[in-house]
Design a protein around this motif. Structure first.
Motif, mmCIF file in Angstrom:
data_model
loop_
_atom_site.group_PDB
_atom_site.id
_atom_site.type_symbol
_atom_site.label_atom_id
_atom_site.label_comp_id
_atom_site.label_asym_id
_atom_site.label_seq_id
_atom_site.Cartn_x
_atom_site.Cartn_y
_atom_site.Cartn_z
ATOM 1 N N LEU A 40 0.857 -1.181 0.000
ATOM 2 C CA LEU A 40 0.000 0.000 0.000
ATOM 3 C C LEU A 40 0.892 1.230 0.000
ATOM 4 O O LEU A 40 1.475 1.579 1.013
ATOM 5 N N LEU A 86 12.557 0.783 1.136
ATOM 6 C CA LEU A 86 12.203 0.835 2.557
ATOM 7 C C LEU A 86 11.267 -0.298 2.949
ATOM 8 O O LEU A 86 11.458 -0.961 3.961
ATOM 9 N N THR A 89 12.792 -4.249 1.057
ATOM 10 C CA THR A 89 14.089 -4.713 1.536
ATOM 11 C C THR A 89 14.262 -4.469 3.033
ATOM 12 O O THR A 89 14.689 -5.358 3.761
ATOM 13 N N LEU A 90 13.900 -3.261 3.476
ATOM 14 C CA LEU A 90 14.131 -2.940 4.880
ATOM 15 C C LEU A 90 12.892 -3.156 5.751
ATOM 16 O O LEU A 90 12.915 -2.910 6.955
ATOM 17 N N ARG A 91 11.779 -3.592 5.128
ATOM 18 C CA ARG A 91 10.597 -4.010 5.883
ATOM 19 C C ARG A 91 10.007 -2.928 6.759
ATOM 20 O O ARG A 91 9.459 -3.196 7.834
ATOM 21 N N ALA A 92 10.116 -1.680 6.307
ATOM 22 C CA ALA A 92 9.564 -0.578 7.103
ATOM 23 C C ALA A 92 8.044 -0.555 6.962
ATOM 24 O O ALA A 92 7.490 -1.148 6.049
ATOM 25 N N ASN A 93 7.401 0.152 7.882
ATOM 26 C CA ASN A 93 5.948 0.290 7.853
ATOM 27 C C ASN A 93 5.503 0.990 6.558
ATOM 28 O O ASN A 93 6.011 2.044 6.200
ATOM 29 N N VAL A 95 2.502 2.354 5.583
ATOM 30 C CA VAL A 95 1.740 3.594 5.685
ATOM 31 C C VAL A 95 2.674 4.772 5.950
ATOM 32 O O VAL A 95 2.621 5.803 5.268
ATOM 33 N N VAL A 96 3.569 4.594 6.924
ATOM 34 C CA VAL A 96 4.465 5.685 7.285
ATOM 35 C C VAL A 96 5.425 5.992 6.127
ATOM 36 O O VAL A 96 5.694 7.159 5.817
ATOM 37 N N SER A 97 5.920 4.954 5.465
ATOM 38 C CA SER A 97 6.834 5.184 4.340
ATOM 39 C C SER A 97 6.124 5.928 3.218
ATOM 40 O O SER A 97 6.686 6.836 2.601
ATOM 41 N N LEU A 308 -2.312 -7.061 1.651
ATOM 42 C CA LEU A 308 -2.076 -5.633 1.454
ATOM 43 C C LEU A 308 -1.635 -4.989 2.763
ATOM 44 O O LEU A 308 -2.319 -5.094 3.774
ATOM 45 N N PHE A 313 8.333 -11.350 5.417
ATOM 46 C CA PHE A 313 9.698 -11.781 5.764
ATOM 47 C C PHE A 313 9.742 -13.279 5.636
ATOM 48 O O PHE A 313 9.036 -13.980 6.339
ATOM 49 N N GLU A 315 12.037 -15.098 6.692
ATOM 50 C CA GLU A 315 12.593 -15.677 7.920
ATOM 51 C C GLU A 315 11.548 -15.821 9.021
ATOM 52 O O GLU A 315 11.708 -16.580 9.953
ATOM 53 N N ASP A 316 10.459 -15.024 8.907
ATOM 54 C CA ASP A 316 9.458 -15.043 9.970
ATOM 55 C C ASP A 316 8.420 -16.138 9.792
ATOM 56 O O ASP A 316 7.531 -16.284 10.604
#
Lengths: 317, 351
Positions: A40, A86, A89-93, A95-97, A308, A313, A315-316
């Motif tokens: 999203l 972000l 690759t870096l798995r950031a949030n 909505v915030v991104s 969505l 991840f 690994e998770d």
């Protein structure tokens, strides 16, 4: 007003609705393929602004529409690349991104656009975007004028919507993309490159948002003004839900929302006193209704992609 | 080969170092951009600091901007704790301001303390109910709340615009589309130019800290966030807690709207929030839903905005430059989150 002139007026309105819907259509198609990959991206408004300013600036410098449009797509997909890096690759949030991307894009457009205020699109670029009537189709009474007497970017948007519809629903890769958005773990297990799919579609989605922005600055307005998108990026986010992540429906939905955008203006002639601000609420209200009805009916077809907004991840698992 | 695994051994010092490194990298990257645009980044950064902290006026503006950010972020954090992704704070601020303004404009002959209390209660109800609509559909039908609350923002903004340009337009404003200024009885008192919202914000930070970490209700909210089934198994009335928490979340955002209208703008207008609801999502997230951290992050963010408007007046650099810097810092800080949560192990191939 008699029947004949009323029909002519309605045709005029619908023609304008198609034009007003075109920047929305590009952005909606872009956000549709982005969200189909499970991401999203709320940076649509920012990416449209980046595309609008880059397209305009390069149109002024090169006086070549192709360079201008390429620059618009590149600039916006550069923005979406930041988002992709972000969130994928870096798995950031997400909505915030996405919100950060909107702030960033608006900043870029405001900064560069400060020197562009009041400038107009060069005639050599403008000439490319004059309406061209399509032979035969353009002669159909009514529909011909409304749909087939437009500039080249509008025709491109038709083809793009249909092409993306075929891609999404009738090709192997489209199926894979939908799998990534619905259930990335299963897609991964089936050997689909989840991250690659996400990157490609976020970037392509960004490029389309950029085109939508460039349509505003190069064709629709066509001059530079501050905050040229005026919230259209957010309408596109709504539209994606309204058309249930379906490119074919996006074609109709964009013209509907485009029509609402200019309805108040055209109603003035009839002395109908409906505030444009109330009309401006309608896109969001109908979108909410669609969202609610799909969730009540639990309709799978019109529901958001299952994953969505959920980062994946491996690994998770 | 790269292997990524969850990190559990991060010390507080490493945490702060990572965050600082992110900000420094953002300043550096933005500096390159500013340099290309033909300006001196060091001078601009210094001016921004000066604008935000260097004078009493600047510091005061920074604090005034921090107040609604903190209150709104506290509201958002309540919803986020439950994993209810309320991004509708912007609309809840507007509806809170709208409800408060109704009393401010129509009942300004009430005694001042009473009127202000009524306005505050109205704003909490306004924001809370606005959040409850998507909350109801989420709880009942599982309707996607992120998209729903986002749409509600735009309806609220168009509604305020409609009022401002239509029925609530001040007839004495010579045709200008503005709503009449509040009477004195509806204006928040203050000291040295800072309205009483500061005290409300500080009190709320303390209250929310106690509520979230030291009360049963607060604990229940975070349990629901972790797993609704666990909460149900433990005998909690999940639906009731969700509804109460969403009302609290929207109510706090609404209160921020009343404070902006009454303490800062002196009336209702489409500029009452101006994006606070979105910025607060960012500060909530960066503050990791912790009231104390939220306060710190909000203050720093407000300083960035205040510094940005200062460089516009002093250097004639468009405020947009500050937005670029904001975006850049956010990108890097969001990116640094990854290195806080995970560590990357370099391993030889074939193990």
């Amino acid at each position: 007003m008699d029947a004949a002139s009323l029909a002519a007026y309605a045709a005029l309105f619908l023609t304008a609705a198609v034009k007003a819907g075109t920047p929305l259509l590009y952005a909606t198609l872009g956000e549709t393929i982005t969200e189909r990959s499970g991401n999203l991206n709320l940076g649509v408004e920012g990416m449209m602004l980046m595309g609008a300013v880059a397209g305009f600036q390069f149109g002024l410098i090169t006086r070549n529409p192709l360079f201008a449009l390429t620059a618009a797509m590149l600039a916006a997909s550069l923005g979406s690349l930041i988002f992709a890096f972000l969130t994928v690759t870096l798995r950031a949030n997400q909505v915030v991104s996405g919100l950060s991307l909107t702030i960033f894009g608006a900043g870029i457009a405001g900064f560069i656009g400060q020197k562009l205020s009041g400038q107009v699109v060069p005639a050599s670029v403008k000439a490319w975007f004059y309406p061209v009537k399509i032979p035969l189709l353009g002669d159909i009474p009514g529909i011909g004028q409304i749909l087939f007497n437009h500039d080249i970017l509008i025709y491109l948007s038709y083809m793009l919507a249909i092409g993306l519809g075929i891609y999404l629903f009738n090709t192997r890769k489209g199926l894979n993309l939908r799998a990534v958005g619905e259930n990335p773990a299963a897609a991964d297990a089936a050997g689909i490159g989840v991250s690659l799919y996400k990157y490609v579609h976020i970037l392509a989605g960004g490029a389309l948002c950029g085109l939508g922005g460039a349509y505003l600055s190069l064709v629709y307005v066509p001059a530079w003004q501050e905050n040229i998108t005026a919230g259209r990026g957010w309408i596109a986010v709504a539209l994606v839900i309204f058309v249930a992540w379906n490119p074919y429906k996006a074609l109709l939905g964009a013209f509907f929302f485009g029509g609402l955008d200019i309805l108040g203006l055209y109603l003035q002639k009839f002395d109908i006193k409906v505030s444009q601000y109330i009309i401006n609420m309608l896109p969001y209200i109908v979108t909410i209704l669609v969202l609610v009805f799909t969730s009540i009916k639990k309709s799978k077809e019109n529901a958001p992609p299952k994953a969505l907004g959920v980062p994946y991840f491996r690994e998770d698992r | 080969m790269l292997r990524i695994s969850k990190r559990t051994d991060l010390t507080k010092k490493q945490y702060i170092q990572l965050r600082l490194a992110a900000v420094i990298m953002a300043l550096f990257t933005s500096g390159i951009f500013i340099l290309i645009m033909g300006q001196n980044p060091a001078a601009i950064y210094f001016a921004m600091l000066q604008g935000a902290f260097g004078s009493f006026y600047g510091l005061r503006e920074t604090i005034i901007m921090t107040i609604p950010l903190v209150i709104t972020s506290l509201g958002i954090s309540t919803a986020f704790k439950m994993k209810f992704w309320n991004i509708g704070a912007e609309g809840q601020i507007y509806m809170g301001a709208f409800a408060a303004s109704y009393f401010a404009l129509n009942h300004h002959d009430m005694p001042k303390p009473f009127l202000l209390l009524v306005m505050a209660a109205a704003s909490i109800a306004g924001g809370g109910l606005w959040a409850l609509i998507p909350g109801f559909f989420k709880a009942r039908f599982g309707t996607n709340e992120t998209l729903f609350t986002l749409m509600m923002n735009y309806i609220a903004i168009k509604w305020i615009t409609y009022l401002q340009y239509g029925p609530w337009k001040d007839p004495n404003a010579k045709g200008f589309p503005i709503i009449a200024a509040f009477k004195e009885t509806a204006i928040l008192p203050g000291f040295m130019g800072i309205h009483i919202g500061l005290i409300i914000a500080l009190a709320l930070v303390a209250l929310m800290h106690i509520f979230m970490y030291h009360t049963k209700k607060g604990y229940e909210i975070s349990v629901i966030g972790e797993s609704e089934n666990t909460a149900r198994y433990a005998g909690m009335n999940v639906k009731k807690i969700i509804v109460a928490a969403i009302l609290l979340s929207g109510g706090l955002c609404g209160l921020a709207g009343m404070i902006q209208a009454s303490g800062v703008h002196g009336t209702l207008s489409v500029d009452v929030s101006g994006g606070i609801g979105y910025t607060a999502i960012i500060t909530t997230w960066l503050g990791q839903l912790s009231p104390a951290l939220i306060m710190l992050v909000s203050f720093l963010f407000a300083a960035l905005v205040q510094g940005g408007s200062y460089i516009q007046t002093v250097f004639q650099i468009p405020q947009a430059a500050a937005s670029i810097l904001q975006g850049m810092i956010l990108f890097f800080v969001l990116g640094s989150e990854f290195f806080i949560q995970y560590k990357i192990n370099f391993k030889k191939e074939g193990i």
